[in-house]
Structure formats: C-alpha cells, structure tokens
Design a protein around this motif. Structure first.
Motif, PDB file in Angstrom:
ATOM      1  N   GLU A 164      56.291   6.947  48.066  1.00  0.00           N
ATOM      2  CA  GLU A 164      54.839   7.155  48.066  1.00  0.00           C
ATOM      3  C   GLU A 164      54.425   8.085  46.926  1.00  0.00           C
ATOM      4  O   GLU A 164      53.439   7.823  46.236  1.00  0.00           O
ATOM      5  CB  GLU A 164      54.385   7.728  49.412  1.00  0.00           C
ATOM      6  CG  GLU A 164      52.913   8.075  49.485  1.00  0.00           C
ATOM      7  CD  GLU A 164      51.976   6.879  49.466  1.00  0.00           C
ATOM      8  OE1 GLU A 164      50.801   7.058  49.117  1.00  0.00           O
ATOM      9  OE2 GLU A 164      52.426   5.771  49.790  1.00  0.00           O
ATOM     10  N   VAL A 165      55.174   9.161  46.720  1.00  0.00           N
ATOM     11  CA  VAL A 165      54.841  10.089  45.639  1.00  0.00           C
ATOM     12  C   VAL A 165      54.991   9.402  44.288  1.00  0.00           C
ATOM     13  O   VAL A 165      54.116   9.528  43.421  1.00  0.00           O
ATOM     14  CB  VAL A 165      55.697  11.370  45.718  1.00  0.00           C
ATOM     15  CG1 VAL A 165      55.492  12.235  44.467  1.00  0.00           C
ATOM     16  CG2 VAL A 165      55.362  12.164  46.973  1.00  0.00           C
ATOM     17  N   PRO A 171      57.806   5.815  38.187  1.00  0.00           N
ATOM     18  CA  PRO A 171      58.900   5.288  39.009  1.00  0.00           C
ATOM     19  C   PRO A 171      60.192   6.097  38.923  1.00  0.00           C
ATOM     20  O   PRO A 171      61.084   5.902  39.734  1.00  0.00           O
ATOM     21  CB  PRO A 171      59.099   3.870  38.471  1.00  0.00           C
ATOM     22  CG  PRO A 171      58.525   3.886  37.105  1.00  0.00           C
ATOM     23  CD  PRO A 171      57.426   4.913  37.109  1.00  0.00           C
ATOM     24  N   VAL A 172      60.292   7.005  37.964  1.00  0.00           N
ATOM     25  CA  VAL A 172      61.512   7.818  37.844  1.00  0.00           C
ATOM     26  C   VAL A 172      61.237   9.300  38.083  1.00  0.00           C
ATOM     27  O   VAL A 172      61.990  10.161  37.629  1.00  0.00           O
ATOM     28  CB  VAL A 172      62.215   7.584  36.474  1.00  0.00           C
ATOM     29  CG1 VAL A 172      62.726   6.166  36.367  1.00  0.00           C
ATOM     30  CG2 VAL A 172      61.296   7.931  35.321  1.00  0.00           C
ATOM     31  N   ALA A 173      60.161   9.606  38.793  1.00  0.00           N
ATOM     32  CA  ALA A 173      59.847  10.998  39.130  1.00  0.00           C
ATOM     33  C   ALA A 173      61.063  11.637  39.795  1.00  0.00           C
ATOM     34  O   ALA A 173      61.817  10.974  40.512  1.00  0.00           O
ATOM     35  CB  ALA A 173      58.635  11.046  40.059  1.00  0.00           C
ATOM     36  N   GLN A 174      61.248  12.918  39.543  1.00  0.00           N
ATOM     37  CA  GLN A 174      62.390  13.656  40.079  1.00  0.00           C
ATOM     38  C   GLN A 174      61.932  14.596  41.195  1.00  0.00           C
ATOM     39  O   GLN A 174      60.877  15.225  41.084  1.00  0.00           O
ATOM     40  CB  GLN A 174      63.052  14.466  38.969  1.00  0.00           C
ATOM     41  CG  GLN A 174      63.596  13.609  37.839  1.00  0.00           C
ATOM     42  CD  GLN A 174      64.716  12.701  38.312  1.00  0.00           C
ATOM     43  OE1 GLN A 174      65.688  13.165  38.902  1.00  0.00           O
ATOM     44  NE2 GLN A 174      64.581  11.407  38.067  1.00  0.00           N
ATOM     45  N   PHE A 175      62.756  14.709  42.238  1.00  0.00           N
ATOM     46  CA  PHE A 175      62.404  15.493  43.412  1.00  0.00           C
ATOM     47  C   PHE A 175      63.392  16.617  43.656  1.00  0.00           C
ATOM     48  O   PHE A 175      64.576  16.497  43.340  1.00  0.00           O
ATOM     49  CB  PHE A 175      62.378  14.586  44.650  1.00  0.00           C
ATOM     50  CG  PHE A 175      61.343  13.512  44.547  1.00  0.00           C
ATOM     51  CD1 PHE A 175      60.052  13.738  44.984  1.00  0.00           C
ATOM     52  CD2 PHE A 175      61.650  12.282  43.989  1.00  0.00           C
ATOM     53  CE1 PHE A 175      59.086  12.758  44.875  1.00  0.00           C
ATOM     54  CE2 PHE A 175      60.691  11.293  43.878  1.00  0.00           C
ATOM     55  CZ  PHE A 175      59.404  11.532  44.311  1.00  0.00           C
ATOM     56  N   SER A 176      62.878  17.708  44.252  1.00  0.00           N
ATOM     57  CA  SER A 176      63.755  18.795  44.683  1.00  0.00           C
ATOM     58  C   SER A 176      63.163  19.446  45.929  1.00  0.00           C
ATOM     59  O   SER A 176      61.967  19.308  46.205  1.00  0.00           O
ATOM     60  CB  SER A 176      63.930  19.828  43.564  1.00  0.00           C
ATOM     61  OG  SER A 176      62.698  20.392  43.187  1.00  0.00           O
ATOM     62  N   HIS A 177      64.017  20.132  46.648  1.00  0.00           N
ATOM     63  CA  HIS A 177      63.612  20.877  47.853  1.00  0.00           C
ATOM     64  C   HIS A 177      62.823  20.009  48.830  1.00  0.00           C
ATOM     65  O   HIS A 177      61.825  20.457  49.412  1.00  0.00           O
ATOM     66  CB  HIS A 177      62.810  22.120  47.478  1.00  0.00           C
ATOM     67  CG  HIS A 177      63.517  23.016  46.512  1.00  0.00           C
ATOM     68  ND1 HIS A 177      64.620  23.742  46.861  1.00  0.00           N
ATOM     69  CD2 HIS A 177      63.290  23.258  45.194  1.00  0.00           C
ATOM     70  CE1 HIS A 177      65.045  24.420  45.803  1.00  0.00           C
ATOM     71  NE2 HIS A 177      64.251  24.138  44.773  1.00  0.00           N
ATOM     72  N   THR A 195      56.740  15.164  55.229  1.00  0.00           N
ATOM     73  CA  THR A 195      57.792  15.443  54.265  1.00  0.00           C
ATOM     74  C   THR A 195      57.172  16.306  53.183  1.00  0.00           C
ATOM     75  O   THR A 195      56.126  15.970  52.628  1.00  0.00           O
ATOM     76  CB  THR A 195      58.347  14.141  53.665  1.00  0.00           C
ATOM     77  OG1 THR A 195      58.822  13.312  54.728  1.00  0.00           O
ATOM     78  CG2 THR A 195      59.487  14.423  52.720  1.00  0.00           C
ATOM     79  N   CYS A 196      57.814  17.430  52.914  1.00  0.00           N
ATOM     80  CA  CYS A 196      57.317  18.395  51.941  1.00  0.00           C
ATOM     81  C   CYS A 196      58.372  18.562  50.852  1.00  0.00           C
ATOM     82  O   CYS A 196      59.568  18.475  51.127  1.00  0.00           O
ATOM     83  CB  CYS A 196      57.092  19.747  52.606  1.00  0.00           C
ATOM     84  SG  CYS A 196      56.021  19.702  54.061  1.00  0.00           S
ATOM     85  N   GLY A 197      57.925  18.800  49.638  1.00  0.00           N
ATOM     86  CA  GLY A 197      58.881  19.009  48.561  1.00  0.00           C
ATOM     87  C   GLY A 197      58.197  19.252  47.234  1.00  0.00           C
ATOM     88  O   GLY A 197      56.994  19.534  47.170  1.00  0.00           O
ATOM     89  N   TYR A 198      58.976  19.119  46.166  1.00  0.00           N
ATOM     90  CA  TYR A 198      58.502  19.354  44.806  1.00  0.00           C
ATOM     91  C   TYR A 198      58.843  18.138  43.971  1.00  0.00           C
ATOM     92  O   TYR A 198      59.930  17.574  44.091  1.00  0.00           O
ATOM     93  CB  TYR A 198      59.185  20.603  44.235  1.00  0.00           C
ATOM     94  CG  TYR A 198      58.568  21.082  42.951  1.00  0.00           C
ATOM     95  CD1 TYR A 198      57.416  21.867  42.964  1.00  0.00           C
ATOM     96  CD2 TYR A 198      59.115  20.746  41.726  1.00  0.00           C
ATOM     97  CE1 TYR A 198      56.836  22.305  41.782  1.00  0.00           C
ATOM     98  CE2 TYR A 198      58.542  21.180  40.538  1.00  0.00           C
ATOM     99  CZ  TYR A 198      57.404  21.963  40.576  1.00  0.00           C
ATOM    100  OH  TYR A 198      56.822  22.390  39.407  1.00  0.00           O
TER     101      TYR A 198
END
Length: 120
Positions: free
Chosen positions: A37-38, A45-51, A63-66
């Motif tokens: 969704e983010v 399409p290649v966004a990076q996620f953490s935490h 769902t929470c994150g960065y």
C-alpha cells in the motif's frame, strides 16, 4: 501420566503452537500488505522500509514504520501508518496521495503507533 492425559497434553501443546503460528502469520501478512500500500501511495515500487511493526490486533490494528522513496530525482523519507481496517493510510512529509498536516499525522502516530507499543 496415563496415555489419555499425555494425549491431552500433546493436543494442548499443538494448539498453543498453532495459535502462535497463526498470530505470526497474520502479522507478516499485514506488514506485506502495508508495504504494498505504501509503495502504491508513494508511487515507488522499490521503496525501502525500516522499523516496520504491527500494533494493535488483527481487526483494529495498524502497521507502522518508516519508508524511503524516490520523489522525482529526490529521495524522501517519512513514517507511515496503514490501518488493517482499510482506513485512509497516513504517510508523513507530504508523501502519498493524500496530504496530512504535521499536527494531524503526529497525533495519529502518537495514538496509533507509540501508545500501542511501537518501538523504533
């Protein structure tokens, strides 16, 4: 311990194990869905996620994150909240299709992520 009691104990242990697996499975699915969704919201399409963490439960949680995502030639980062119940997603820093004021986002982040157990 009699055979009948041993079977009951093994069955109980199996059910407890199944519940633990089911709990983990819905959380992993919620995270994967939130990341999709983010990516869609920030058009990367290649966004990076953490935490990334799920807070709350399987029906009213979030769902929470960065996320770090490309925006034109720039890369921007911001926290996000994706609600399991399908409520409008929230992404800070003007990322995403709908813009939230810093104050609006901060209130939601505080209430729905931090107060629900999110640890960065």
């Amino acid at each position: 311990m009699h055979g009948h009691d041993l079977r009951k104990l093994l069955l109980l242990c199996g059910l407890i194990g199944l519940a633990a697996c089911t709990e983990k499975d819905w959380r992993a699915a919620a995270i994967a869905k939130a990341e999709d969704e983010v990516r869609d919201q920030v058009n990367d399409p290649v966004a990076q996620f953490s935490h990334v963490q799920v807070t709350g439960n399987s029906s009213t949680g979030q769902t929470c994150g960065y996320v770090m995502a490309k925006s034109g030639i720039f890369t921007k980062g911001g926290h996000f909240i994706i609600y399991i119940d399908g409520s409008a997603p929230r992404i800070e820093s003007g990322m995403g299709r709908r813009s939230w004021s810093k104050q609006e986002f901060d209130i939601q982040w505080q209430n729905d992520c931090l107060k629900e157990g999110y640890k960065s």
